[in-house]
Design a protein around this motif. Structure first.
Motif, PDB file in Angstrom:
ATOM      1  N   PRO A  10       6.046  13.698   5.847  1.00  0.00           N
ATOM      2  CA  PRO A  10       7.448  13.285   6.544  1.00  0.00           C
ATOM      3  C   PRO A  10       7.905  11.724   6.452  1.00  0.00           C
ATOM      4  N   GLY A  11       8.953  11.126   6.092  1.00  0.00           N
ATOM      5  CA  GLY A  11       9.531  10.267   6.664  1.00  0.00           C
ATOM      6  C   GLY A  11       9.294   8.866   5.184  1.00  0.00           C
ATOM      7  N   PRO A  12       9.531   8.079   5.271  1.00  0.00           N
ATOM      8  CA  PRO A  12       9.911   7.073   4.362  1.00  0.00           C
ATOM      9  C   PRO A  12       8.105   6.974   3.352  1.00  0.00           C
ATOM     10  N   ARG A  13       8.667   6.757   2.348  1.00  0.00           N
ATOM     11  CA  ARG A  13       7.439   7.026   1.329  1.00  0.00           C
ATOM     12  C   ARG A  13       6.641   5.495   1.080  1.00  0.00           C
ATOM     13  N   VAL A  14       5.145   5.587   0.740  1.00  0.00           N
ATOM     14  CA  VAL A  14       4.241   4.904   1.033  1.00  0.00           C
ATOM     15  C   VAL A  14       4.929   4.219  -0.254  1.00  0.00           C
ATOM     16  N   THR A  15       5.044   2.703  -1.013  1.00  0.00           N
ATOM     17  CA  THR A  15       4.671   2.271  -2.513  1.00  0.00           C
ATOM     18  C   THR A  15       4.603   1.690  -2.537  1.00  0.00           C
ATOM     19  N   ASP A  36      -7.100   5.721   2.561  1.00  0.00           N
ATOM     20  CA  ASP A  36      -6.514   4.803   3.148  1.00  0.00           C
ATOM     21  C   ASP A  36      -5.694   3.956   2.147  1.00  0.00           C
ATOM     22  N   VAL A  37      -4.594   3.366   2.215  1.00  0.00           N
ATOM     23  CA  VAL A  37      -3.572   2.119   2.226  1.00  0.00           C
ATOM     24  C   VAL A  37      -3.305   2.100   3.394  1.00  0.00           C
ATOM     25  N   ALA A  38      -3.665   0.499   2.714  1.00  0.00           N
ATOM     26  CA  ALA A  38      -3.735  -0.499   3.717  1.00  0.00           C
ATOM     27  C   ALA A  38      -2.664  -0.874   4.483  1.00  0.00           C
ATOM     28  N   GLY A  39      -2.265  -0.663   5.663  1.00  0.00           N
ATOM     29  CA  GLY A  39      -1.311  -0.771   6.690  1.00  0.00           C
ATOM     30  C   GLY A  39      -0.720   0.372   7.312  1.00  0.00           C
ATOM     31  N   HIS A  40      -1.269   1.252   6.311  1.00  0.00           N
ATOM     32  CA  HIS A  40      -0.219   2.455   6.467  1.00  0.00           C
ATOM     33  C   HIS A  40      -1.821   3.174   7.571  1.00  0.00           C
ATOM     34  N   PRO A  41      -1.392   3.901   8.396  1.00  0.00           N
ATOM     35  CA  PRO A  41      -1.338   5.543   9.010  1.00  0.00           C
ATOM     36  C   PRO A  41      -2.710   6.082   7.977  1.00  0.00           C
ATOM     37  N   THR A  42      -3.697   6.316   8.003  1.00  0.00           N
ATOM     38  CA  THR A  42      -4.574   7.623   7.663  1.00  0.00           C
ATOM     39  C   THR A  42      -4.288   8.875   8.395  1.00  0.00           C
ATOM     40  N   GLY A  43      -3.366   9.843   7.911  1.00  0.00           N
ATOM     41  CA  GLY A  43      -2.926  11.233   8.604  1.00  0.00           C
ATOM     42  C   GLY A  43      -4.075  12.196   8.912  1.00  0.00           C
ATOM     43  N   GLY A  75       3.203   7.277  -3.344  1.00  0.00           N
ATOM     44  CA  GLY A  75       3.129   8.674  -2.093  1.00  0.00           C
ATOM     45  C   GLY A  75       2.041   8.841  -1.669  1.00  0.00           C
ATOM     46  N   LYS A  76       1.898   9.332  -0.465  1.00  0.00           N
ATOM     47  CA  LYS A  76       1.014   9.878   0.651  1.00  0.00           C
ATOM     48  C   LYS A  76       1.322  11.205   0.242  1.00  0.00           C
ATOM     49  N   THR A  77       0.237  11.961   0.110  1.00  0.00           N
ATOM     50  CA  THR A  77      -0.039  13.552  -0.299  1.00  0.00           C
ATOM     51  C   THR A  77       0.627  14.299   0.881  1.00  0.00           C
ATOM     52  N   VAL A  78       0.354  15.458   1.131  1.00  0.00           N
ATOM     53  CA  VAL A  78       0.395  16.567   2.237  1.00  0.00           C
ATOM     54  C   VAL A  78      -1.376  17.051   2.578  1.00  0.00           C
TER      55      VAL A  78
END
Length: 392
Positions: A10-15, A36-43, A75-78
């Motif tokens: 959910p939310g804005p895509r990580v690109t 991990d993608v730098a600057g974005h939380p790994t959920g 993007g990051k996926t569920v």
């Protein structure tokens, strides 16, 4: 609480753009939310994981590798909750759809990655496979999907579950794209397709539904035609595959508990029922049980070495059935998961590469045929897949 069923978080895509001019230029990819993608939380599919862990400062190795090769991250996926799931549902973020079998489960825990590729939202997607989480969604969603040899693709920067089972794999809709990604992630050119024999595990096929066996028969014939016929074999003594599956579960869950228990003790995180139950079981495994399970693992390794070290490939159904419908009871989900585990334990226990090929359709839904070889021959499996597609 209801969540929309989507492949992406959910939310804005990580690109992120890929490096211009690389061998994967013009292709797009997504990454399971364990990478991990730098600057974005790994959920990690759990509402309390990101809140209790720092935001990554570096990309996971596999993400960096695909970006450097020219692919664009879209993007990051569920994922199933902290990767503890094999059928693809997530109680917090929703269950990604299965575009190849609408109204059915996509398979997991790399469910979002498989869903995104099957829907055409990206060309490649990264997933992890500890107990089957690339192989299973590849089969249920009609994709090429690889569990590589343990360690063949670095898991640096990946949320870990079980260190002697965790692998970083990938999906694609066609063999040519899959092979391009394989060359980048394995860092080698594909060899000529070869096999010193094609072994068909009759006891593994006996686990599958009749419609799956029938659907995969033409694919077996094609592979046999390419490499001089097939040889039917039994992988194990009667009842032994069930032992392998049960003991794999003990090995994997014990390692998962060792990895997750400090976080659980520190943060008391929220879990859905299925993940909580898996962890509660894992907490009860004794050192003696773990030792017995590892002795069984040694038996699996030696059996697979005897069959495959000389260059043969092994064929098994990836999953024993096509995609189950949404809305099944917990007891039915458990039964289906258990059947899947019998097939996925073979390569998992022996740390072998396994590639699921989307070569069957039963009841209008896809089912995968897996080819397995000895450790380190991952690129050869991709070459065989490409040769099969080119020969159509």
């Amino acid at each position: 609480m209801e969540f929309p069923a989507e492949a992406f978080l959910p939310g804005p895509r990580v690109t992120l753009p890929g490096t211009p001019g690389g061998p994967l230029a013009g292709l797009t990819f997504a990454a399971k939310d364990l990478f991990d993608v730098a600057g974005h939380p790994t959920g990690g599919g759990n509402p309390d994981w990101a809140a209790s862990h720092p935001t990554p400062a570096r990309h996971a190795w596999a993400v960096r590798r695909l970006l450097d090769a020219g692919a664009e991250l879209v993007g990051k996926t569920v994922t199933c909750e902290i990767s503890l799931g094999i059928l693809g549902f997530n109680p917090h973020e929703g269950t990604p759809p299965n575009p190849a079998a609408p109204g059915c489960l996509p398979g997991g825990s790399s469910s979002g990655s498989a869903s995104a590729v099957a829907a055409g939202a990206c060309d490649i997607a990264l997933g992890t496979d500890s107990g089957g989480s690339v192989r299973v969604p590849a089969s249920l969603c009609g994709l090429y999907g690889m569990r590589p040899t343990l360690g063949a693709v670095s898991v640096e920067g990946v949320l870990r579950q079980a260190e002697t089972f965790d692998t970083a794999g990938w999906f694609a809709r066609d063999a040519a794209t899959f092979a391009r990604a394989a060359s980048a992630l394995l860092n080698e050119a594909l060899p000529e397709p070869s096999a010193a024999g094609v072994l068909v595990a009759e006891d593994a096929f006996a686990i599958a539904d009749a419609e799956v066996r029938e659907a995969l028969a033409p694919a077996l014939a094609r592979i046999g035609g390419m490499f001089g016929g097939v040889t039917p074999i039994a992988l194990a003594e009667p009842g032994e595959l069930e032992v392998w599956g049960n003991q794999r579960n003990i090995c994997q869950r014990a390692e998962a508990w060792r990895n997750f228990s400090p976080w659980i003790d520190r943060c008391n995180p929220r879990f859905g029922f299925s993940a909580a139950r898996n962890l509660a079981f894992a907490a009860t495994i004794t050192p003696e049980q773990f030792a017995v399970a590892n002795s069984v693992r040694a038996r699996v390794v030696e059996r697979m070495r005897a069959l495959l070290e000389g260059g043969a490939i092994l064929c098994i159904p990836t999953t024993p059935f096509t995609a189950p419908p949404l809305g099944l009871s917990l007891s039915e989900l458990d039964r289906q998961s258990g059947r899947i585990g019998l097939l996925c334990s073979i390569a998992g226990m022996a740390s072998l590469p396994q590639l699921s090929l989307p070569l069957g359709t039963a009841g209008g839904k896809p089912c995968g045929l897996s080819i397995i070889c000895w450790r380190g021959a991952d690129a050869r499996l991709a070459a065989i897949a490409l040769a099969l597609e080119n020969a159509r």
